[in-house]
Write a protein that holds these residues in place. Structure first.
Motif, PDB file in Angstrom:
ATOM      1  N   PHE A 165      66.968  86.543 -10.216  1.00  0.00           N
ATOM      2  CA  PHE A 165      67.493  87.516 -11.182  1.00  0.00           C
ATOM      3  C   PHE A 165      66.411  88.487 -11.667  1.00  0.00           C
ATOM      4  O   PHE A 165      66.631  89.239 -12.618  1.00  0.00           O
ATOM      5  CB  PHE A 165      68.152  86.809 -12.383  1.00  0.00           C
ATOM      6  N   TYR A 166      65.247  88.446 -11.011  1.00  0.00           N
ATOM      7  CA  TYR A 166      64.184  89.390 -11.325  1.00  0.00           C
ATOM      8  C   TYR A 166      64.097  90.467 -10.252  1.00  0.00           C
ATOM      9  O   TYR A 166      64.426  90.232  -9.094  1.00  0.00           O
ATOM     10  CB  TYR A 166      62.841  88.657 -11.391  1.00  0.00           C
ATOM     11  N   LYS A 221      65.066  99.241  -7.875  1.00  0.00           N
ATOM     12  CA  LYS A 221      65.999  98.839  -8.943  1.00  0.00           C
ATOM     13  C   LYS A 221      67.020  97.825  -8.435  1.00  0.00           C
ATOM     14  O   LYS A 221      68.235  97.962  -8.645  1.00  0.00           O
ATOM     15  CB  LYS A 221      66.721 100.058  -9.516  1.00  0.00           C
ATOM     16  N   LYS A 280      59.381  93.355 -22.010  1.00  0.00           N
ATOM     17  CA  LYS A 280      58.276  93.069 -21.104  1.00  0.00           C
ATOM     18  C   LYS A 280      58.418  91.664 -20.542  1.00  0.00           C
ATOM     19  O   LYS A 280      58.909  90.750 -21.194  1.00  0.00           O
ATOM     20  CB  LYS A 280      56.974  93.169 -21.911  1.00  0.00           C
ATOM     21  N   VAL A 281      57.937  91.502 -19.317  1.00  0.00           N
ATOM     22  CA  VAL A 281      58.030  90.197 -18.660  1.00  0.00           C
ATOM     23  C   VAL A 281      57.065  89.224 -19.320  1.00  0.00           C
ATOM     24  O   VAL A 281      55.886  89.528 -19.518  1.00  0.00           O
ATOM     25  CB  VAL A 281      57.694  90.336 -17.154  1.00  0.00           C
ATOM     26  N   VAL A 329      66.440  86.736 -20.369  1.00  0.00           N
ATOM     27  CA  VAL A 329      66.772  87.542 -19.190  1.00  0.00           C
ATOM     28  C   VAL A 329      67.646  86.718 -18.237  1.00  0.00           C
ATOM     29  O   VAL A 329      68.627  87.226 -17.675  1.00  0.00           O
ATOM     30  CB  VAL A 329      65.492  88.027 -18.478  1.00  0.00           C
ATOM     31  N   SER A 330      67.314  85.448 -18.074  1.00  0.00           N
ATOM     32  CA  SER A 330      68.082  84.601 -17.155  1.00  0.00           C
ATOM     33  C   SER A 330      69.521  84.454 -17.638  1.00  0.00           C
ATOM     34  O   SER A 330      70.456  84.433 -16.838  1.00  0.00           O
ATOM     35  CB  SER A 330      67.434  83.219 -17.019  1.00  0.00           C
ATOM     36  N   SER A 382      60.365  85.704 -22.397  1.00  0.00           N
ATOM     37  CA  SER A 382      61.488  86.618 -22.144  1.00  0.00           C
ATOM     38  C   SER A 382      62.346  86.173 -20.976  1.00  0.00           C
ATOM     39  O   SER A 382      63.515  86.535 -20.878  1.00  0.00           O
ATOM     40  CB  SER A 382      60.986  88.044 -21.900  1.00  0.00           C
ATOM     41  N   ILE A 383      61.766  85.348 -20.078  1.00  0.00           N
ATOM     42  CA  ILE A 383      62.562  84.881 -18.940  1.00  0.00           C
ATOM     43  C   ILE A 383      63.762  84.068 -19.423  1.00  0.00           C
ATOM     44  O   ILE A 383      64.786  83.982 -18.739  1.00  0.00           O
ATOM     45  CB  ILE A 383      61.683  84.077 -17.942  1.00  0.00           C
ATOM     46  N   GLY A 427      70.605  99.805  -8.503  1.00  0.00           N
ATOM     47  CA  GLY A 427      70.904 100.805  -9.522  1.00  0.00           C
ATOM     48  C   GLY A 427      71.527 100.260 -10.776  1.00  0.00           C
ATOM     49  O   GLY A 427      71.839 101.016 -11.680  1.00  0.00           O
ATOM     50  N   HIS A 428      71.748  98.916 -10.889  1.00  0.00           N
ATOM     51  CA  HIS A 428      72.386  98.389 -12.094  1.00  0.00           C
ATOM     52  C   HIS A 428      71.430  97.543 -12.917  1.00  0.00           C
ATOM     53  O   HIS A 428      71.838  96.814 -13.778  1.00  0.00           O
ATOM     54  CB  HIS A 428      73.578  97.515 -11.688  1.00  0.00           C
ATOM     55  N   VAL A 429      70.161  97.651 -12.632  1.00  0.00           N
ATOM     56  CA  VAL A 429      69.184  96.797 -13.309  1.00  0.00           C
ATOM     57  C   VAL A 429      68.953  97.289 -14.715  1.00  0.00           C
ATOM     58  O   VAL A 429      68.769  98.475 -14.956  1.00  0.00           O
ATOM     59  CB  VAL A 429      67.853  96.795 -12.520  1.00  0.00           C
ATOM     60  N   HIS A 430      68.983  96.354 -15.657  1.00  0.00           N
ATOM     61  CA  HIS A 430      68.719  96.691 -17.063  1.00  0.00           C
ATOM     62  C   HIS A 430      67.482  95.920 -17.503  1.00  0.00           C
ATOM     63  O   HIS A 430      67.395  94.713 -17.333  1.00  0.00           O
ATOM     64  CB  HIS A 430      69.927  96.303 -17.924  1.00  0.00           C
ATOM     65  N   GLN A 431      66.521  96.635 -18.075  1.00  0.00           N
ATOM     66  CA  GLN A 431      65.293  95.990 -18.525  1.00  0.00           C
ATOM     67  C   GLN A 431      65.513  95.343 -19.877  1.00  0.00           C
ATOM     68  O   GLN A 431      66.127  95.926 -20.764  1.00  0.00           O
ATOM     69  CB  GLN A 431      64.167  97.025 -18.654  1.00  0.00           C
ATOM     70  N   ARG A 483      71.332  88.077 -17.304  1.00  0.00           N
ATOM     71  CA  ARG A 483      71.562  88.540 -15.933  1.00  0.00           C
ATOM     72  C   ARG A 483      72.365  87.561 -15.100  1.00  0.00           C
ATOM     73  O   ARG A 483      72.687  87.846 -13.952  1.00  0.00           O
ATOM     74  CB  ARG A 483      70.231  88.823 -15.237  1.00  0.00           C
ATOM     75  N   ARG A 540      51.191  87.143 -15.139  1.00  0.00           N
ATOM     76  CA  ARG A 540      51.079  86.449 -16.437  1.00  0.00           C
ATOM     77  C   ARG A 540      50.586  85.021 -16.234  1.00  0.00           C
ATOM     78  O   ARG A 540      49.737  84.528 -16.980  1.00  0.00           O
ATOM     79  CB  ARG A 540      52.437  86.367 -17.142  1.00  0.00           C
ATOM     80  N   GLU A 561      59.181  92.740 -11.678  1.00  0.00           N
ATOM     81  CA  GLU A 561      59.169  91.688 -12.700  1.00  0.00           C
ATOM     82  C   GLU A 561      58.615  90.383 -12.139  1.00  0.00           C
ATOM     83  O   GLU A 561      57.896  89.653 -12.819  1.00  0.00           O
ATOM     84  CB  GLU A 561      60.587  91.478 -13.233  1.00  0.00           C
ATOM     85  N   TYR A 578      67.753  93.488  -7.828  1.00  0.00           N
ATOM     86  CA  TYR A 578      67.287  92.139  -8.065  1.00  0.00           C
ATOM     87  C   TYR A 578      66.909  91.509  -6.726  1.00  0.00           C
ATOM     88  O   TYR A 578      67.414  91.902  -5.673  1.00  0.00           O
ATOM     89  CB  TYR A 578      68.373  91.294  -8.741  1.00  0.00           C
TER      90      TYR A 578
END
Lengths: 235, 476
Positions: free
Chosen positions: A88-89, A128, B249-250, B258-259, B254-255, B242-246, B262, A100, A93, A130
């Motif tokens: 999902f990254y 862009k 920061k990683v 985000v998991s 945050s994972i 084209g549908h990725v939303h941030q 998404r 990190r 990312e 995943y």
């Protein structure tokens, strides 16, 4: 960093997946693992990475048991299969996450990624997408880059040339060779592509049904003939 | 081949759930009948239900359609292995028609309808025909959803939308007019006069109405089948990007969100639970309800349940990239601790959403805060041990009625979820509110104080059991 496989055995029920009494991979060697399907190549790599439990014996990385210590993780880069990727990254990312974990700054990360631009071929960064939406070949590239990005002292790759186009295969082979020659990285790669393995490896290990059949020094491709002869006789 | 696949994918769990749902329907129907059986018997004797069965069948259309729109997952397009072989398109369309006719999803509504027919004393002719009508209604809905899913783009979905609206309009008009024609005399003339009308005349009227309804449905079915047969779709990867939303920061923290954001499955589960329990939290605070029980029985759940839902699958997300975790300097203790903090953040969000109740409904701010502390410090801590036996979660599948990832140990451990609820209910029911607040807050504070030690201990157990856990995830 040397790797020592000491009386290493992995058994599933009655089936012996791997049985290696003694194997030392010296620091700075580039070892090619070859063998037919089910020979035990992936099992051996998984044991070195402590992803599965050895039935007997142990793996020592820099003289420390990988099952008892976590120090080896800080200098070992690896990629075996999709379970190394975070689906999902995006690739950016994913690389940032690895940075990190290994304490790599953003500027260092960008600098290191620039070194892989030939392999990425404008198909990885800035798309862009995943990781789960990438083709198998591009996922393979992301996995390999993720392993090499950390400037490891030990690099383990399982069939890195799979799914790659011919140009990318050559680039990957060149990068692995360069990493080994210029930085003294200990490399273990498994592959069905005998030509590539023979071109870059300094030593070739031939596995068959979990056992080490041949351990051949490969000076300027000298082992390829014997390897080809073995597989021809097996066919 | 289809039947073989069904046989090999068969799970007793699905059978039990189906029986459970049917039993629920029967219990509800029996409850209605028990409460009003005299009136229902009287109406049954006057053939009232015979006349309104088309209207009852009609009333099922929209809920049934919505249900299928969310839940229908059967393949509607040939996969590549069939497409590249000499399988005619017509054969495939016929297969879809037959398989959907035999599908459990198509028979769910008619099965519930049978229960109603048995209890409300409908004549056998009306019962048989109305059952066929309801089955056809269900079949039409199924085929509409199949066409919708197969249609490649708006150019082909718009005719389905307009066609379906026209179908609803025509069948609605027919049912209203035909039912009115027979019911108006029934309402205008006295019941005695209606009762004196020969039974045969009643039956003929009902049969005529239902047959007309069935004919309309068959026409709709034929049109849908023809349209389905003409649709062509290709198994192209539409998620090309084209549908990725941030989401910031990683980082290792945050994972966590985000998991969830998404992952279609996780996101839907958390959102639905959050909305449902938030509403219940407000409803239970209404004076009519609150004064009966003396406390808000939903408050703890409203705060904690979204994080509890995620917590029951602790490490279920990480199982998808477990080798990437274990082969890198990524400590399990860090993962568990970040998960715990993420759940606290979730609880804080739910608490903020409940804050208006303090001003609008007179909820005690101390009760709200005490339960936030209790939920965050204690309740979610109890969910972390599921990391030892949770299954790998399929992140990108649908959330509705998806039991993938469930296992017996998780079901048994769910008893632990009841413990904080038991403490909550017992405290607020038996003790003064301020005492219960102190108990909940104390549990939470104790949890906060101990959480690092607890998580450290849990991670050491995980590391000892890592091989069996990762092996299980690899084979799931």
């Amino acid at each position: 960093m040397e790797l020592i496989l000491d009386n290493l055995k992995k058994q599933y029920g009655d089936k012996v997946a791997l049985d290696i009494p003694q194997l030392t991979i010296e620091s700075g060697q580039l070892v090619g693992l070859v063998g037919n399907n089910g020979a035990g190549k992936t099992t051996m790599l998984r044991l070195i990475l402590d992803l599965i439990e050895a039935t007997e014996g142990c793996v020592l990385s820099d003289r420390q048991d990988v099952a008892k210590s976590s120090e080896w993780k800080s200098y070992t880069g690896s990629f075996i299969d999709g379970r190394f990727l975070v689906d999902f990254y995006t690739p950016e990312e994913y690389f940032a996450l690895i940075a990190r974990l290994y304490g790599i700054s953003d500027s260092d990360l960008n600098e290191r990624l620039a070194g892989f631009s030939q392999l990425m071929h404008d198909e990885i960064l800035g798309t862009k997408k995943y990781l789960r939406d990438f083709s198998q070949g591009n996922r393979q590239k992301v996995g390999i880059i993720g392993a090499m990005l950390i400037q490891p002292k030990v690099l383990l790759l399982d069939e890195p040339f799979n799914y790659l186009d011919p140009s990318s295969q050559i680039v990957v082979a060149r990068m692995i060779h360069q990493l080994n020659q210029e930085h003294g990285v200990t490399v273990v790669i498994s592959s069905h592509n005998l030509n590539f393995v023979a071109d870059i490896s300094t030593r070739i290990l031939l596995l068959e049904k979990g056992r080490l059949i041949k351990d051949l020094p490969n000076i300027e491709g000298s082992a390829i003939a014997e390897i080809n002869e073995y597989f021809s006789s097996e066919a | 081949m289809w039947f073989m696949q069904i046989r090999r994918d068969f799970h007793w769990q699905s059978v039990f759930i189906t029986i459970y749902l049917l039993v629920l329907v029967i219990v509800m129907a029996v409850g209605v009948w028990a409460g009003a059986h005299e009136q229902l018997e009287r109406l049954g004797n006057s053939h009232f239900f015979d006349y309104i069965t088309p209207a009852i069948a009609m009333s099922f259309i929209i809920p049934d359609f919505m249900f299928k729109l969310f839940w229908h997952r059967d393949p509607v397009e040939m996969d590549d292995s069939l497409r590249t072989r000499p399988v005619p398109q017509r054969s495939w369309s016929q297969f879809i028609l037959l398989s959907q006719l035999l599908s459990g999803l198509t028979w769910m509504m008619p099965s519930c309808y049978i229960v109603a027919l048995c209890l409300f004393g409908v004549g056998w002719q009306a019962a048989l025909l109305s059952f066929v009508a309801v089955l056809l209604v269900s079949m039409v809905n199924t085929l509409v959803v199949c066409c919708w899913r197969r249609a490649p783009g708006n150019r082909y979905t718009l005719p389905i939308v307009f066609g379906y609206l026209l179908y609803l309009f025509l069948t609605g008009v027919y049912v209203v007019i035909s039912t009115a024609i027979v019911l108006v005399p029934y309402l205008k003339v006295s019941r005695k006069a209606t009762a004196e009308t020969p039974v045969e005349a009643h039956v003929l009227q009902v049969v005529a109405i239902l047959l007309g309804f069935i004919v309309l449905l068959l026409v709709a079915l034929w049109l849908l089948y023809t349209y389905f047969n003409r649709l062509r779709n290709y198994n192209e990867n539409r998620d090309g990007g084209g549908h990725v939303h941030q989401w910031g920061k990683v980082s290792l923290m945050s994972i966590e969100w985000v998991s969830v954001l998404r992952s279609k499955r996780m996101r839907t589960s958390v959102l639905v639970i959050a909305v449902v329990f938030l509403l219940n939290g407000y409803l239970q605070q209404m004076p009519e309800v609150f004064n009966e029980t003396g406390f808000n029985s939903m408050l703890l759940l409203a705060i904690a349940f979204p994080s509890v839902i995620l917590g029951q699958w602790c490490m279920g997300i990480e199982a998808n990239y477990c080798h990437g975790i274990w082969s890198r300097p990524w400590p399990i203790e860090t993962i568990l601790r970040n998960k715990y903090y993420f759940f606290v953040i979730l609880n804080a969000i739910m608490t903020m959403l409940l804050l208006p109740s303090v001003f609008l409904q007179g909820m005690s701010i101390f009760t709200l805060m005490a339960n936030f502390i209790g939920a965050s410090g204690f309740y979610v801590l109890l969910m972390l041990p599921t990391c030892l036996f949770s299954s790998r979660m399929d992140l990108f599948s649908s959330a509705f009625f998806n039991y993938q990832g469930g296992n017996k140990r998780l079901n048994i451990y769910s008893i632990v979820i009841l413990l904080p609820l038991a403490i909550y209910f017992a405290s607020y029911y038996m003790l003064p509110s301020w005492v219960a607040d102190i108990i909940m807050a104390s549990l939470g504070i104790a949890g906060f104080l101990l959480h690092r030690w607890f998580i450290g201990w849990l991670s050491r157990i995980w590391v000892r059991r890592r091989y069996s856990i990762m092996e299980r995830w690899m084979t799931e």
